[in-house]
Design a protein around this motif. Sequence first.
Motif, short mmCIF file in Angstrom:
data_model
loop_
_atom_site.label_atom_id
_atom_site.label_comp_id
_atom_site.label_asym_id
_atom_site.label_seq_id
_atom_site.Cartn_x
_atom_site.Cartn_y
_atom_site.Cartn_z
N ALA A 82 -14.80 63.48 73.64
CA ALA A 82 -13.77 64.50 73.90
C ALA A 82 -14.07 65.25 75.20
O ALA A 82 -13.16 65.54 75.99
N ALA A 83 -15.34 65.56 75.43
CA ALA A 83 -15.71 66.27 76.65
C ALA A 83 -15.39 65.46 77.89
O ALA A 83 -14.91 66.00 78.90
N GLU A 84 -15.64 64.15 77.84
CA GLU A 84 -15.37 63.30 79.01
C GLU A 84 -13.88 63.26 79.33
O GLU A 84 -13.49 63.36 80.49
N SER A 85 -13.04 63.14 78.31
CA SER A 85 -11.61 63.18 78.56
C SER A 85 -11.19 64.52 79.14
O SER A 85 -10.33 64.59 80.03
N LEU A 86 -11.80 65.58 78.64
CA LEU A 86 -11.45 66.92 79.14
C LEU A 86 -11.82 67.06 80.62
O LEU A 86 -11.07 67.66 81.39
N VAL A 87 -12.95 66.47 81.03
CA VAL A 87 -13.37 66.53 82.43
C VAL A 87 -12.31 65.90 83.34
O VAL A 87 -11.94 66.47 84.38
N ALA A 152 -20.62 50.20 85.63
CA ALA A 152 -20.78 51.47 86.35
C ALA A 152 -20.23 52.63 85.54
O ALA A 152 -20.84 53.71 85.46
N ALA A 153 -19.08 52.44 84.91
CA ALA A 153 -18.47 53.50 84.12
C ALA A 153 -19.31 53.84 82.90
O ALA A 153 -19.40 55.00 82.49
N GLY A 154 -19.95 52.83 82.31
CA GLY A 154 -20.69 53.03 81.07
C GLY A 154 -22.11 53.51 81.23
O GLY A 154 -22.83 53.66 80.25
N GLU A 269 -24.25 62.41 75.69
CA GLU A 269 -24.15 61.61 76.91
C GLU A 269 -23.71 60.18 76.61
O GLU A 269 -22.97 59.58 77.39
N ALA A 270 -24.16 59.64 75.48
CA ALA A 270 -23.70 58.30 75.09
C ALA A 270 -22.20 58.30 74.83
O ALA A 270 -21.48 57.36 75.20
N GLY A 271 -21.69 59.38 74.21
CA GLY A 271 -20.25 59.49 74.00
C GLY A 271 -19.49 59.59 75.31
O GLY A 271 -18.43 58.97 75.47
N ARG A 272 -20.01 60.36 76.24
CA ARG A 272 -19.35 60.47 77.54
C ARG A 272 -19.33 59.11 78.25
O ARG A 272 -18.31 58.71 78.84
N ALA A 273 -20.48 58.40 78.21
CA ALA A 273 -20.55 57.10 78.87
C ALA A 273 -19.58 56.11 78.23
O ALA A 273 -18.88 55.36 78.94
N PHE A 274 -19.51 56.11 76.90
CA PHE A 274 -18.57 55.20 76.24
C PHE A 274 -17.13 55.55 76.59
O PHE A 274 -16.31 54.65 76.84
N GLN A 275 -16.79 56.83 76.62
CA GLN A 275 -15.41 57.19 76.92
C GLN A 275 -15.03 56.78 78.34
O GLN A 275 -13.90 56.30 78.56
N ARG A 276 -15.95 56.95 79.30
CA ARG A 276 -15.66 56.46 80.65
C ARG A 276 -15.43 54.94 80.63
O ARG A 276 -14.52 54.42 81.27
N PHE A 277 -16.27 54.24 79.89
CA PHE A 277 -16.15 52.79 79.76
C PHE A 277 -14.78 52.43 79.17
O PHE A 277 -14.08 51.54 79.68
N ALA A 278 -14.41 53.11 78.09
CA ALA A 278 -13.14 52.80 77.41
C ALA A 278 -11.95 53.11 78.30
O ALA A 278 -10.96 52.37 78.33
N LEU A 279 -12.01 54.21 79.05
CA LEU A 279 -10.91 54.56 79.95
C LEU A 279 -10.84 53.58 81.12
O LEU A 279 -9.74 53.19 81.53
N GLN A 280 -12.00 53.20 81.65
CA GLN A 280 -12.00 52.21 82.72
C GLN A 280 -11.46 50.88 82.22
O GLN A 280 -10.67 50.21 82.91
#
Length: 340
Positions: A82-87, A152-154, A269-280
């Motif tokens: 959720a934090a990564e999407s908010l960023v 890179a995203a993950g 941080e693992a959640g943020r990395a996964f969310q970047r991966f999923a969005l990418q």
Amino acid sequence: MGGGYEAAVRRIWRHAEPGSPDASAVLRALVHDATLAPSSHNTQCWRFRLEDSAITLLPDAQRRCPVVDPDDHHLFVSLGCAAESLVHSALAHGWLCEPVFHGGADPSLRLALLPTVALRTPLFEAIPHRQTTRADFDAQPLSTEELKLLEAAGSGPGVQVHLLTGRQAIEAVGEFVVEANTAQLRNQAFVAELRHWIRFNGREAVRTGDGLFSACTGNPGLPTWLGRALFPLVLSERKENERYTRQIRSSAGIAVFVSQRDDQRHWIEAGRAFQRFALQATALGVRTSHLNQPVEVAPIRAGFARFLGVAGGRPDLVIRFGRGPVMPRSLRRPVDAVLV
């Protein structure tokens, strides 16, 4: 599934468009985008506190899954998502923010908002299109460039993503999934907890705004009373393992997220990395789906870590990826329901 469900999908799975002069409306828009992130069993185990120029994320202990997630690992991973999407949403609205974790008895994640030039990134645009796709993929490999973008995203502070694309490695992961899935399905407390979060028809999904909508896996809608009664009978160990094996073999690869330390900060941080991966992945037209059984059953997780060559730290998430169909969407609760 009914007009109510379809109307809810249209209302939920979209951006609140940037540009509002109302500061309160902007903060609510950021929260809305954050709630489109994935969470364990779609429990939406988060709360948000709004300030004049900051948003604080808090875990919602009432939405824990104590059987599948006894140490709240997935809960904190969900906060990271959720934090990564908010960023990314904040940047599109002209705000720069970096989550800061505060541990202790009342852990929280604070995001101070600093004014900046608004920028709509591909990851921001992907937020309302990302979904967990519980379906077969087309088994076609991704290009080298696509894999580089995903890798890179993950990656992130204290988190590394392992991309497994060889058939032998994918088959090996499948064996861990089947072993762990079998253990979970033989645990009646696990089955009862999972059933609690299943929404067996569109009306129930709209009413609760959370949980795992059965249509997302291609299953027909049933009256809630009938679905709950039949669930333990139709959740066949053999059929579920066959389905997972087929879906794993249909994937272009498996992504395993590994954190250097086994603590709340690194889980986030693992959640943020996964969310970047999923969005990418979404931006590339690539689907993702969870295969977390090997990291949810502790004795199997230890063997899985050895298979990966992980010394210390913790395998956090197992994700299959590839190109596949759009499936029905899970729903989300309204912003007012998640505000403190």
